[in-house]
Scaffold this motif. Structure first.
Motif, PDB file in Angstrom:
ATOM      1  N   GLY A   1     108.955 -38.698 -18.535  1.00 19.21           N
ATOM      2  CA  GLY A   1     107.953 -38.683 -17.482  1.00 19.21           C
ATOM      3  C   GLY A   1     108.469 -38.240 -16.134  1.00 19.21           C
ATOM      4  N   ASN A   2     109.779 -37.978 -16.015  1.00 15.44           N
ATOM      5  CA  ASN A   2     110.373 -37.586 -14.739  1.00 15.44           C
ATOM      6  C   ASN A   2     110.575 -36.074 -14.672  1.00 15.44           C
ATOM      7  OD1 ASN A   2     110.727 -40.320 -13.789  1.00 15.44           O
ATOM      8  ND2 ASN A   2     112.413 -40.492 -15.265  1.00 15.44           N
ATOM      9  N   ASP A   3     110.139 -35.472 -13.591  1.00 16.79           N
ATOM     10  CA  ASP A   3     110.300 -34.035 -13.381  1.00 16.79           C
ATOM     11  C   ASP A   3     111.784 -33.726 -13.176  1.00 16.79           C
ATOM     12  OD1 ASP A   3     110.160 -31.370 -12.649  1.00 16.79           O
ATOM     13  OD2 ASP A   3     108.537 -31.642 -11.207  1.00 16.79           O
ATOM     14  N   MET A   4     112.315 -32.782 -13.958  1.00 18.39           N
ATOM     15  CA  MET A   4     113.732 -32.449 -13.915  1.00 18.39           C
ATOM     16  C   MET A   4     114.062 -31.321 -12.937  1.00 18.39           C
ATOM     17  SD  MET A   4     115.455 -34.438 -16.016  1.00 18.39           S
ATOM     18  CE  MET A   4     114.411 -35.792 -15.445  1.00 18.39           C
ATOM     19  N   ALA A   5     113.102 -30.881 -12.148  1.00 20.29           N
ATOM     20  CA  ALA A   5     113.346 -29.778 -11.208  1.00 20.29           C
ATOM     21  C   ALA A   5     114.493 -30.131 -10.266  1.00 20.29           C
ATOM     22  CB  ALA A   5     112.083 -29.477 -10.409  1.00 20.29           C
TER      23      ALA A   5
ATOM     24  N   GLU B   1     116.696 -22.982 -14.934  1.00 26.34           N
ATOM     25  CA  GLU B   1     115.472 -23.471 -14.308  1.00 26.34           C
ATOM     26  C   GLU B   1     114.302 -22.582 -14.713  1.00 26.34           C
ATOM     27  OE1 GLU B   1     114.537 -26.004 -12.379  1.00 26.34           O
ATOM     28  OE2 GLU B   1     116.511 -26.960 -12.346  1.00 26.34           O
ATOM     29  N   PRO B   2     113.163 -23.166 -15.098  1.00 28.16           N
ATOM     30  CA  PRO B   2     111.995 -22.343 -15.423  1.00 28.16           C
ATOM     31  C   PRO B   2     111.549 -21.510 -14.226  1.00 28.16           C
ATOM     32  CG  PRO B   2     111.669 -24.629 -16.117  1.00 28.16           C
ATOM     33  CD  PRO B   2     112.890 -24.606 -15.264  1.00 28.16           C
ATOM     34  N   SER B   3     111.055 -20.318 -14.501  1.00 29.95           N
ATOM     35  CA  SER B   3     110.482 -19.497 -13.438  1.00 29.95           C
ATOM     36  C   SER B   3     109.160 -20.089 -12.960  1.00 29.95           C
ATOM     37  CB  SER B   3     110.245 -18.069 -13.958  1.00 29.95           C
ATOM     38  OG  SER B   3     111.419 -17.535 -14.521  1.00 29.95           O
ATOM     39  N   GLN B   4     108.510 -20.823 -13.849  1.00 27.31           N
ATOM     40  CA  GLN B   4     107.217 -21.448 -13.543  1.00 27.31           C
ATOM     41  C   GLN B   4     107.049 -22.642 -14.466  1.00 27.31           C
ATOM     42  OE1 GLN B   4     103.819 -18.734 -13.666  1.00 27.31           O
ATOM     43  NE2 GLN B   4     102.512 -20.345 -14.505  1.00 27.31           N
ATOM     44  N   GLY B   5     106.351 -23.669 -14.004  1.00 27.85           N
ATOM     45  CA  GLY B   5     106.080 -24.822 -14.845  1.00 27.85           C
ATOM     46  C   GLY B   5     107.099 -25.930 -14.665  1.00 27.85           C
TER      47      GLY B   5
ATOM     48  N   ASP C   1     112.044  -8.320 -15.199  1.00 32.94           N
ATOM     49  CA  ASP C   1     110.782  -7.906 -15.825  1.00 32.94           C
ATOM     50  C   ASP C   1     110.615  -8.439 -17.248  1.00 32.94           C
ATOM     51  OD1 ASP C   1     110.084  -6.483 -13.561  1.00 32.94           O
ATOM     52  OD2 ASP C   1     110.966  -4.610 -14.288  1.00 32.94           O
ATOM     53  N   PHE C   2     111.673  -9.032 -17.787  1.00 29.42           N
ATOM     54  CA  PHE C   2     111.613  -9.530 -19.172  1.00 29.42           C
ATOM     55  C   PHE C   2     111.153 -10.979 -19.198  1.00 29.42           C
ATOM     56  CE2 PHE C   2     113.760 -11.720 -22.753  1.00 29.42           C
ATOM     57  CZ  PHE C   2     113.089 -11.092 -23.796  1.00 29.42           C
ATOM     58  N   VAL C   3     110.150 -11.273 -20.028  1.00 29.75           N
ATOM     59  CA  VAL C   3     109.637 -12.637 -20.176  1.00 29.75           C
ATOM     60  C   VAL C   3     110.215 -13.237 -21.458  1.00 29.75           C
ATOM     61  CG1 VAL C   3     107.591 -14.092 -20.386  1.00 29.75           C
ATOM     62  CG2 VAL C   3     107.519 -12.037 -18.961  1.00 29.75           C
ATOM     63  N   ALA C   4     111.096 -14.218 -21.308  1.00 25.06           N
ATOM     64  CA  ALA C   4     111.750 -14.841 -22.459  1.00 25.06           C
ATOM     65  C   ALA C   4     110.915 -15.954 -23.070  1.00 25.06           C
ATOM     66  CB  ALA C   4     113.115 -15.385 -22.056  1.00 25.06           C
ATOM     67  N   ALA C   5     110.077 -16.591 -22.259  1.00 26.86           N
ATOM     68  CA  ALA C   5     109.179 -17.643 -22.760  1.00 26.86           C
ATOM     69  C   ALA C   5     107.939 -17.646 -21.878  1.00 26.86           C
ATOM     70  CB  ALA C   5     109.860 -18.998 -22.731  1.00 26.86           C
TER      71      ALA C   5
ATOM     72  N   ASP D   1     105.565 -28.204 -19.561  1.00 28.97           N
ATOM     73  CA  ASP D   1     104.221 -28.058 -18.994  1.00 28.97           C
ATOM     74  C   ASP D   1     104.093 -26.680 -18.355  1.00 28.97           C
ATOM     75  OD1 ASP D   1     101.743 -28.404 -17.894  1.00 28.97           O
ATOM     76  OD2 ASP D   1     102.334 -29.958 -16.458  1.00 28.97           O
ATOM     77  N   ASP D   2     103.368 -25.768 -19.044  1.00 29.91           N
ATOM     78  CA  ASP D   2     103.119 -24.418 -18.542  1.00 29.91           C
ATOM     79  C   ASP D   2     104.427 -23.720 -18.149  1.00 29.91           C
ATOM     80  OD1 ASP D   2     101.573 -22.195 -17.802  1.00 29.91           O
ATOM     81  OD2 ASP D   2     101.449 -22.847 -15.716  1.00 29.91           O
ATOM     82  N   VAL D   3     105.415 -23.781 -19.032  1.00 26.57           N
ATOM     83  CA  VAL D   3     106.738 -23.221 -18.737  1.00 26.57           C
ATOM     84  C   VAL D   3     106.774 -21.725 -19.031  1.00 26.57           C
ATOM     85  CG1 VAL D   3     109.156 -23.205 -19.478  1.00 26.57           C
ATOM     86  CG2 VAL D   3     108.002 -25.380 -19.023  1.00 26.57           C
TER      87      VAL D   3
END
Length: 369
Positions: free
Chosen positions: A65-69, A55-59, A16-20, A8-10
């Motif tokens: 259904g469970n958030d893995m953060a 860990e995602p930088s965002q998203g 400075d490099f955006v991998a995804a 979700d919005d990952v």
């Protein structure tokens, strides 16, 4: 057990490099889903985010259904098969398979029973006492799958596991993998740069380029109805022409090229055509869609010079130079026991059906195109 996976919005950044970027995907429970793209496009980075090694930088990453953060790899309902398999050479086959159960404190008799069940599942019954170095490459691959399944994950993650195998064994193992996935019924997420693997095994495929999801669809749709110039040029082979749109409706467009005016299908995204009159566009026509058109009766007919021919057993590959410019064109035709029928150096008419070509907005092509 099996579970769905949602990205979700990952976004994933390394300084400075955006991998995804802006990845939104829902992988259904029990689905065989592949991320397909060239090296460095971000597909393995996304797999690491699902597995918990990153860990995602965002998203959000949600499994079942469970958030893995904040949940590490050892606590997630996933198992990961690496490219190098990482089997233990000093253990027998059954000990390799049951290793995760031993870590959990399961008794030897129960571990052995479970290992034998999994050996049956992967079509290696009675092979439990062998050492790993006594197995073939394909057998090692199946043992790695069984070892991952012993932990009873809801989601199995596979990071280019067939890349080290020779061509025939890869082709055999992709059939085996698909059959195993259908038998166990759990969610498989597969990473590959090999189009054949992705198209053959997957329920759905996400094509990636430079950290962006270009298109998500089943294999037939990806191949026949690409939504971007990158997807059209990366998945399978395509002849590409550049031109300007002269007419357009939601189903067909006419594009003026150096080789003539071609009418083809209008490439759509979300059900809507992407081009309008005056736009610069690419036309893509697959080699198997181009035919010899000796009487110039095709709606899309053009002249070309036979440059050379390659015999591949079941197919002839014929290469042409366009009479109107320096561009080359490839035609693929089934070997029916005869010759191509046109000598090298001959000028011929070629043609293709409007429904077998597609027009898309100008954009980045896959490397080598």
């Amino acid at each position: 057990m099996s579970a769905d996976v949602q990205l979700d919005d990952v976004w994933i950044r390394f300084q400075d490099f955006v991998a995804a970027r802006d990845v939104n995907i829902h992988i259904k429970e029990g689905e065989f889903f592949s991320f397909l793209g060239p090296s460095g496009c971000g597909k393995t980075t996304l797999l690491r985010a699902v597995s918990g090694f990153l860990e995602p930088s965002q998203g959000k990453v949600l499994i079942g259904g469970n958030d893995m953060a904040g949940i590490g790899p050892n606590k997630r309902p996933t198992a990961l098969i690496f490219q190098n398999l990482a089997l233990f050479p000093l253990m027998t086959v059954w000990e390799n398979i049951a290793f995760s159960l031993e870590v959990q404190g399961v008794g030897k008799a129960e571990r052995r029973k479970r290992a034998e069940e999994l050996l049956e599942l992967i079509a290696l019954p009675g092979q439990g006492e062998k050492m790993v170095n006594e197995l073939s490459g394909g057998q090692k691959q199946r043992v790695a799958i069984a070892r991952a399944l012993a932990a009873e994950p809801d989601v199995l993650l596979l990071d280019e596991p067939l890349s080290a195998l020779d061509l025939k064994l890869r082709q055999h193992m992709r059939t085996e993998l698909r059959a195993i996935q259908q038998r166990v019924g759990i969610t498989f997420i597969y990473i590959t740069h090999d189009q054949g693997e992705a198209l053959t095994m997957s329920d759905n495929v996400a094509v990636m380029s430079q950290g962006v999801i270009e298109q998500v669809a089943d294999g037939n749709t990806i191949y026949d109805r690409p939504e971007s110039a990158f997807v059209a040029s990366f998945v399978g082979e395509n002849n590409a022409y550049t031109g300007k749109v002269e007419t357009a409706d939601n189903d067909y467009v006419s594009v003026a090229t150096d080789s003539g005016l071609f009418r083809v299908k209008h490439g759509k995204r979300n059900g809507e055509g992407q081009l309008k009159v005056g736009d610069n566009a690419y036309i893509f026509v697959r080699p198997e869609s181009i035919k010899f058109d000796d009487d110039a009766s095709s709606e899309n007919s053009f002249k070309a010079l036979v440059r050379h021919q390659e015999f591949e057993g079941n197919f002839w590959q014929v290469y042409f130079d366009l009479s109107s410019n320096n561009k080359s064109v490839k035609l693929s035709m089934v070997n029916d026991g005869g010759s191509v029928g046109h000598d090298v150096g001959t000028e011929v008419n070629l043609g293709f059906d409007p429904d077998l070509g597609i027009a898309l907005p100008e954009g980045t092509l896959a490397a080598g195109e």
